[in-house]
Design a protein around this motif. Structure first.
Motif, PDB file in Angstrom:
ATOM      1  N   TYR A 108       0.842  -1.185   0.000  1.00  0.00           N
ATOM      2  CA  TYR A 108       0.000   0.000   0.000  1.00  0.00           C
ATOM      3  C   TYR A 108       0.879   1.237   0.000  1.00  0.00           C
ATOM      4  N   GLU A 109       0.323   2.289  -0.596  1.00  0.00           N
ATOM      5  CA  GLU A 109       1.064   3.530  -0.751  1.00  0.00           C
ATOM      6  C   GLU A 109       0.358   4.643   0.021  1.00  0.00           C
ATOM      7  N   LEU A 110       1.129   5.388   0.777  1.00  0.00           N
ATOM      8  CA  LEU A 110       0.606   6.571   1.468  1.00  0.00           C
ATOM      9  C   LEU A 110       1.055   7.797   0.683  1.00  0.00           C
ATOM     10  N   VAL A 111       0.094   8.556   0.176  1.00  0.00           N
ATOM     11  CA  VAL A 111       0.399   9.766  -0.584  1.00  0.00           C
ATOM     12  C   VAL A 111       0.018  10.969   0.273  1.00  0.00           C
ATOM     13  N   VAL A 112       0.958  11.883   0.458  1.00  0.00           N
ATOM     14  CA  VAL A 112       0.727  13.010   1.364  1.00  0.00           C
ATOM     15  C   VAL A 112       1.072  14.316   0.661  1.00  0.00           C
ATOM     16  N   ALA A 123       4.760   7.166  12.890  1.00  0.00           N
ATOM     17  CA  ALA A 123       3.622   6.247  12.753  1.00  0.00           C
ATOM     18  C   ALA A 123       3.725   5.374  11.508  1.00  0.00           C
ATOM     19  N   ILE A 124       4.458   5.835  10.520  1.00  0.00           N
ATOM     20  CA  ILE A 124       4.467   5.151   9.219  1.00  0.00           C
ATOM     21  C   ILE A 124       4.951   3.698   9.303  1.00  0.00           C
ATOM     22  N   PRO A 125       6.078   3.415   9.968  1.00  0.00           N
ATOM     23  CA  PRO A 125       6.531   2.011   9.994  1.00  0.00           C
ATOM     24  C   PRO A 125       5.538   1.066  10.656  1.00  0.00           C
ATOM     25  N   TRP A 126       4.768   1.546  11.629  1.00  0.00           N
ATOM     26  CA  TRP A 126       3.828   0.664  12.331  1.00  0.00           C
ATOM     27  C   TRP A 126       2.571   0.396  11.519  1.00  0.00           C
ATOM     28  N   SER A 127       2.362   1.202  10.463  1.00  0.00           N
ATOM     29  CA  SER A 127       1.116   1.088   9.703  1.00  0.00           C
ATOM     30  C   SER A 127       1.147  -0.039   8.674  1.00  0.00           C
ATOM     31  N   GLY A 128       2.345  -0.373   8.208  1.00  0.00           N
ATOM     32  CA  GLY A 128       2.443  -1.394   7.172  1.00  0.00           C
ATOM     33  C   GLY A 128       2.437  -0.840   5.760  1.00  0.00           C
ATOM     34  N   VAL A 129       2.519   0.495   5.586  1.00  0.00           N
ATOM     35  CA  VAL A 129       2.589   1.019   4.217  1.00  0.00           C
ATOM     36  C   VAL A 129       3.949   0.678   3.623  1.00  0.00           C
ATOM     37  N   ALA A 130       3.964   0.464   2.311  1.00  0.00           N
ATOM     38  CA  ALA A 130       5.198   0.053   1.640  1.00  0.00           C
ATOM     39  C   ALA A 130       5.901   1.215   0.957  1.00  0.00           C
ATOM     40  N   ARG A 131       5.144   2.290   0.728  1.00  0.00           N
ATOM     41  CA  ARG A 131       5.716   3.414  -0.007  1.00  0.00           C
ATOM     42  C   ARG A 131       5.073   4.708   0.482  1.00  0.00           C
ATOM     43  N   VAL A 132       5.887   5.770   0.541  1.00  0.00           N
ATOM     44  CA  VAL A 132       5.379   7.091   0.909  1.00  0.00           C
ATOM     45  C   VAL A 132       5.720   8.054  -0.222  1.00  0.00           C
ATOM     46  N   VAL A 133       4.716   8.791  -0.681  1.00  0.00           N
ATOM     47  CA  VAL A 133       4.897   9.759  -1.760  1.00  0.00           C
ATOM     48  C   VAL A 133       4.534  11.142  -1.222  1.00  0.00           C
TER      49      VAL A 133
END
Ligand SMILES: [Zn+2]
Length: 201
Positions: A108-112, A123-133
């Motif tokens: 999953y990708e988190l786009v911000v 918080a990002i590592p605990w969420s399980g997202v694979a990519r941050v944009v």
């Protein structure tokens, strides 16, 4: 002294966003499409005066929206409700698991619309997202007065060491334009313990 000893808290997206979800596309094929969508959320949050100038979204590997988020700090009187936190929490609720990767099986990708602050970075590592944009840079948010907190200077590398890819400056100028709009409209800068307002210059 507390006014009342609550034992639960809930929050919800602003009405304009729930209505938008009824009509807007849910599939965003390119990274830029997804950034355009979260920038639109940030912009509408500013214009509707429902929170700070930040939008976010969690998308699956095909670009389908799993959960949107906007900054709800003022609306909810809750300092942790940054756009990323809202999107992550709703994605976890929608998927029914706290590790949205399902133990590494899903990407999953988190786009911000702006780089994560110290809290959201944590918080990002605990969420399980694979990519941050990310759209706007940390310094863009700081330039209008937001305190992004004590984030690691090598935050990108530290996420990538955990297997989380990071992309910066995606449609950055559009994201910065939303920050500028917020200042123009006299939006509050809700830094810890300061409570100062922006100069609506
Ligand atoms: Zn944050």
């Amino acid at each position: 002294m507390v006014l009342q000893m609550h034992v639960e808290f809930t929050t919800r997206l602003p009405n304009w966003l729930t209505e938008m979800l009824n009509h807007s596309a849910k599939h965003f094929p390119t990274r830029e499409d997804r950034m355009r969508f979260v920038n639109a959320l940030a912009r509408e949050n500013v214009k509707s005066k429902t929170g700070g100038p930040f939008g976010a979204g969690v998308f699956d590997s095909s670009g389908c929206l799993v959960a949107p988020g906007v900054n709800l700090v003022e609306l909810s009187n809750c300092s942790i409700l940054h756009a990323e936190m809202v999107a992550i929490a709703l994605a976890q609720k929608n998927l029914g698991r706290y590790d949205i990767s399902d133990n590494g099986k899903c990407n999953y990708e988190l786009v911000v619309s702006a780089e994560p602050c110290a809290m959201c970075f944590g918080a990002i590592p605990w969420s399980g997202v694979a990519r941050v944009v990310c759209g706007a840079r940390d310094e863009d948010a700081r330039s209008i007065g937001f305190d992004e907190g004590p984030k690691l200077h090598n935050w990108v590398e530290s996420l990538e060491e955990r297997g989380i890819q990071v992309s910066l400056d995606v449609l950055r100028r559009e994201s910065v334009d939303v920050l500028k709009l917020y200042v123009q409209l006299g939006g509050a800068i809700y830094n810890p313990g300061i409570g100062r307002k922006t100069d609506p210059a």
